[in-house]
Motif scaffolding. Structure first.
Motif, PDB file in Angstrom:
ATOM      1  N   ILE A  70       0.855  -1.189   0.000  1.00 35.24           N
ATOM      2  CA  ILE A  70       0.000   0.000   0.000  1.00 35.24           C
ATOM      3  C   ILE A  70       0.889   1.237   0.000  1.00 35.24           C
ATOM      4  O   ILE A  70       1.789   1.368   0.825  1.00 35.24           O
ATOM      5  N   THR A  71       0.635   2.130  -0.949  1.00 38.27           N
ATOM      6  CA  THR A  71       1.298   3.440  -0.973  1.00 38.27           C
ATOM      7  C   THR A  71       0.273   4.458  -0.489  1.00 38.27           C
ATOM      8  O   THR A  71      -0.864   4.470  -0.957  1.00 38.27           O
ATOM      9  N   LYS A  72       0.686   5.285   0.466  1.00 40.36           N
ATOM     10  CA  LYS A  72      -0.211   6.281   1.037  1.00 40.36           C
ATOM     11  C   LYS A  72       0.345   7.665   0.725  1.00 40.36           C
ATOM     12  O   LYS A  72       1.481   7.977   1.093  1.00 40.36           O
ATOM     13  N   PHE A  73      -0.459   8.456   0.048  1.00 46.32           N
ATOM     14  CA  PHE A  73      -0.067   9.809  -0.319  1.00 46.32           C
ATOM     15  C   PHE A  73      -1.000  10.802   0.352  1.00 46.32           C
ATOM     16  O   PHE A  73      -2.217  10.617   0.320  1.00 46.32           O
ATOM     17  N   LYS A  74      -0.425  11.838   0.949  1.00 41.97           N
ATOM     18  CA  LYS A  74      -1.208  12.958   1.468  1.00 41.97           C
ATOM     19  C   LYS A  74      -0.603  14.219   0.870  1.00 41.97           C
ATOM     20  O   LYS A  74       0.569  14.521   1.103  1.00 41.97           O
ATOM     21  N   ILE A  75      -1.411  14.915   0.090  1.00 44.49           N
ATOM     22  CA  ILE A  75      -0.961  16.117  -0.595  1.00 44.49           C
ATOM     23  C   ILE A  75      -1.753  17.286  -0.047  1.00 44.49           C
ATOM     24  O   ILE A  75      -2.993  17.275  -0.066  1.00 44.49           O
ATOM     25  N   THR A  76      -1.044  18.281   0.452  1.00 47.26           N
ATOM     26  CA  THR A  76      -1.671  19.486   0.980  1.00 47.26           C
ATOM     27  C   THR A  76      -1.150  20.677   0.199  1.00 47.26           C
ATOM     28  O   THR A  76       0.060  20.868   0.092  1.00 47.26           O
ATOM     29  N   SER A  77      -2.065  21.460  -0.349  1.00 50.42           N
ATOM     30  CA  SER A  77      -1.699  22.666  -1.081  1.00 50.42           C
ATOM     31  C   SER A  77      -2.207  23.867  -0.304  1.00 50.42           C
ATOM     32  O   SER A  77      -3.399  23.954   0.002  1.00 50.42           O
ATOM     33  N   LYS A  78      -1.272  24.764   0.025  1.00 46.78           N
ATOM     34  CA  LYS A  78      -1.616  25.985   0.760  1.00 46.78           C
ATOM     35  C   LYS A  78      -1.221  27.191  -0.075  1.00 46.78           C
ATOM     36  O   LYS A  78      -0.311  27.123  -0.901  1.00 46.78           O
ATOM     37  N   ASN A  79      -1.895  28.299   0.193  1.00 44.21           N
ATOM     38  CA  ASN A  79      -1.558  29.553  -0.458  1.00 44.21           C
ATOM     39  C   ASN A  79      -0.374  30.179   0.269  1.00 44.21           C
ATOM     40  O   ASN A  79      -0.432  30.420   1.473  1.00 44.21           O
ATOM     41  N   LYS A  80       0.717  30.434  -0.458  1.00 46.33           N
ATOM     42  CA  LYS A  80       1.910  31.042   0.148  1.00 46.33           C
ATOM     43  C   LYS A  80       1.613  32.426   0.702  1.00 46.33           C
ATOM     44  O   LYS A  80       2.252  32.857   1.656  1.00 46.33           O
ATOM     45  N   VAL A  81       0.653  33.116   0.121  1.00 48.99           N
ATOM     46  CA  VAL A  81       0.341  34.489   0.517  1.00 48.99           C
ATOM     47  C   VAL A  81      -0.220  34.555   1.930  1.00 48.99           C
ATOM     48  O   VAL A  81       0.231  35.355   2.757  1.00 48.99           O
ATOM     49  N   ASN A  82      -1.215  33.700   2.231  1.00 49.01           N
ATOM     50  CA  ASN A  82      -1.865  33.804   3.540  1.00 49.01           C
ATOM     51  C   ASN A  82      -1.877  32.493   4.336  1.00 49.01           C
ATOM     52  O   ASN A  82      -2.433  32.432   5.421  1.00 49.01           O
ATOM     53  N   GLY A  83      -1.309  31.412   3.790  1.00 50.11           N
ATOM     54  CA  GLY A  83      -1.231  30.144   4.501  1.00 50.11           C
ATOM     55  C   GLY A  83      -2.511  29.327   4.509  1.00 50.11           C
ATOM     56  O   GLY A  83      -2.560  28.257   5.111  1.00 50.11           O
ATOM     57  N   GLU A  84      -3.558  29.821   3.843  1.00 48.21           N
ATOM     58  CA  GLU A  84      -4.821  29.089   3.830  1.00 48.21           C
ATOM     59  C   GLU A  84      -4.707  27.843   2.958  1.00 48.21           C
ATOM     60  O   GLU A  84      -4.070  27.856   1.906  1.00 48.21           O
ATOM     61  N   VAL A  85      -5.349  26.779   3.417  1.00 48.46           N
ATOM     62  CA  VAL A  85      -5.364  25.526   2.668  1.00 48.46           C
ATOM     63  C   VAL A  85      -6.215  25.700   1.417  1.00 48.46           C
ATOM     64  O   VAL A  85      -7.332  26.224   1.484  1.00 48.46           O
ATOM     65  N   LEU A  86      -5.684  25.261   0.274  1.00 50.72           N
ATOM     66  CA  LEU A  86      -6.429  25.287  -0.985  1.00 50.72           C
ATOM     67  C   LEU A  86      -7.136  23.952  -1.197  1.00 50.72           C
ATOM     68  O   LEU A  86      -8.325  23.914  -1.482  1.00 50.72           O
ATOM     69  N   PHE A  87      -6.372  22.862  -1.062  1.00 53.45           N
ATOM     70  CA  PHE A  87      -6.963  21.533  -1.178  1.00 53.45           C
ATOM     71  C   PHE A  87      -6.099  20.507  -0.468  1.00 53.45           C
ATOM     72  O   PHE A  87      -4.920  20.735  -0.212  1.00 53.45           O
ATOM     73  N   VAL A  88      -6.729  19.371  -0.157  1.00 48.76           N
ATOM     74  CA  VAL A  88      -6.044  18.231   0.444  1.00 48.76           C
ATOM     75  C   VAL A  88      -6.487  16.971  -0.302  1.00 48.76           C
ATOM     76  O   VAL A  88      -7.685  16.768  -0.514  1.00 48.76           O
ATOM     77  N   VAL A  89      -5.516  16.168  -0.721  1.00 49.59           N
ATOM     78  CA  VAL A  89      -5.799  14.882  -1.355  1.00 49.59           C
ATOM     79  C   VAL A  89      -5.161  13.797  -0.493  1.00 49.59           C
ATOM     80  O   VAL A  89      -3.989  13.923  -0.115  1.00 49.59           O
ATOM     81  N   GLU A  90      -5.919  12.769  -0.188  1.00 49.46           N
ATOM     82  CA  GLU A  90      -5.376  11.599   0.499  1.00 49.46           C
ATOM     83  C   GLU A  90      -5.726  10.376  -0.333  1.00 49.46           C
ATOM     84  O   GLU A  90      -6.900  10.184  -0.682  1.00 49.46           O
ATOM     85  N   LEU A  91      -4.710   9.593  -0.668  1.00 45.88           N
ATOM     86  CA  LEU A  91      -4.908   8.409  -1.499  1.00 45.88           C
ATOM     87  C   LEU A  91      -4.114   7.245  -0.926  1.00 45.88           C
ATOM     88  O   LEU A  91      -2.911   7.365  -0.706  1.00 45.88           O
ATOM     89  N   ASP A  92      -4.806   6.145  -0.648  1.00 41.94           N
ATOM     90  CA  ASP A  92      -4.165   4.873  -0.304  1.00 41.94           C
ATOM     91  C   ASP A  92      -4.370   3.968  -1.503  1.00 41.94           C
ATOM     92  O   ASP A  92      -5.509   3.595  -1.815  1.00 41.94           O
ATOM     93  N   TYR A  93      -3.277   3.638  -2.191  1.00 40.01           N
ATOM     94  CA  TYR A  93      -3.352   2.850  -3.421  1.00 40.01           C
ATOM     95  C   TYR A  93      -2.539   1.582  -3.229  1.00 40.01           C
ATOM     96  O   TYR A  93      -1.386   1.641  -2.803  1.00 40.01           O
ATOM     97  N   GLY A  94      -3.153   0.457  -3.533  1.00 36.62           N
ATOM     98  CA  GLY A  94      -2.497  -0.821  -3.262  1.00 36.62           C
ATOM     99  C   GLY A  94      -2.307  -1.665  -4.497  1.00 36.62           C
ATOM    100  O   GLY A  94      -2.961  -1.488  -5.521  1.00 36.62           O
ATOM    101  N   GLY A  95      -1.378  -2.583  -4.340  1.00 38.66           N
ATOM    102  CA  GLY A  95      -1.135  -3.574  -5.368  1.00 38.66           C
ATOM    103  C   GLY A  95      -0.934  -4.933  -4.729  1.00 38.66           C
ATOM    104  O   GLY A  95      -0.425  -5.036  -3.607  1.00 38.66           O
ATOM    105  N   ILE A  96      -1.357  -5.956  -5.439  1.00 40.07           N
ATOM    106  CA  ILE A  96      -1.122  -7.327  -5.009  1.00 40.07           C
ATOM    107  C   ILE A  96      -0.090  -7.900  -5.970  1.00 40.07           C
ATOM    108  O   ILE A  96      -0.285  -7.869  -7.188  1.00 40.07           O
ATOM    109  N   PHE A  97       1.002  -8.387  -5.410  1.00 39.13           N
ATOM    110  CA  PHE A  97       2.138  -8.836  -6.202  1.00 39.13           C
ATOM    111  C   PHE A  97       2.447 -10.300  -5.942  1.00 39.13           C
ATOM    112  O   PHE A  97       2.374 -10.756  -4.799  1.00 39.13           O
TER     113      PHE A  97
END
Length: 167
Positions: A69-96
């Motif tokens: 399982i690969t777990k990604f958390k992406i947070t995008s904030k505005n450099k100007v005021n520090g406010e969060v623009l968006f958040v993506v969380e993805l748990d993606y798996g593979g069976i090998f």
């Protein structure tokens, strides 16, 4: 039986590594568009995007099968005021299905090579989700899973040093 050219018998050759992706899946996906939730406030947006990655692997009940399982958390904030623009969380798996990897090398193999196989799919999902969420498509940089693995090992060593009693 020996071969005519004096080479060692084929049975002495190391076992060939075999890896096959049996399946891929999204275990969890969330996208939060914070801009839309609070309403647009000005057009001075300078995104600062942070990507956090973690990995997990486990043996499955079938022979030579592993789930990664690969777990990604992406947070995008505005450099100007520090406010969060968006958040993506993805748990993606593979069976090998993995054969021919020595037991002492299986852990790094699962946490380096398997995520490399999954990464193009993760990148595409994140790009599509951010685009569909109202932002320009985010094409995250390639992740160096070897460096990530080494950093995690170093962190664990430091953690053990700190936890060890001083004599």
């Amino acid at each position: 039986m020996t071969e005519g050219n004096g080479a060692a018998p084929a049975a002495a050759a190391p076992e060939q590594v075999k890896m096959q992706v049996l399946g891929q899946f999204m275990r969890d996906l969330s996208f939060e568009n914070a801009v839309a939730q609070r309403g647009m406030q000005g057009s001075d947006v300078q995104p600062d995007t942070q990507v956090a990655v973690s990995l997990d692997a486990r043996k499955r009940s079938a022979d030579h099968q592993f789930e990664v399982i690969t777990k990604f958390k992406i947070t995008s904030k505005n450099k100007v005021n520090g406010e969060v623009l968006f958040v993506v969380e993805l748990d993606y798996g593979g069976i090998f299905h993995v054969e021919g990897v020595p037991e002492d090398q299986m852990h790094p193999f699962l946490l380096i090579e398997c995520p490399r196989m999954l990464f193009p799919f993760v990148r595409r999902i994140i790009s599509d989700v951010t685009r569909d969420g109202g932002f320009p498509p985010l094409n995250i940089d390639t992740v160096d899973f070897l460096a990530l693995y080494r950093a995690e090992l170093a962190r664990r060593v430091e953690e053990q040093k700190e936890a060890a009693p001083v004599a």
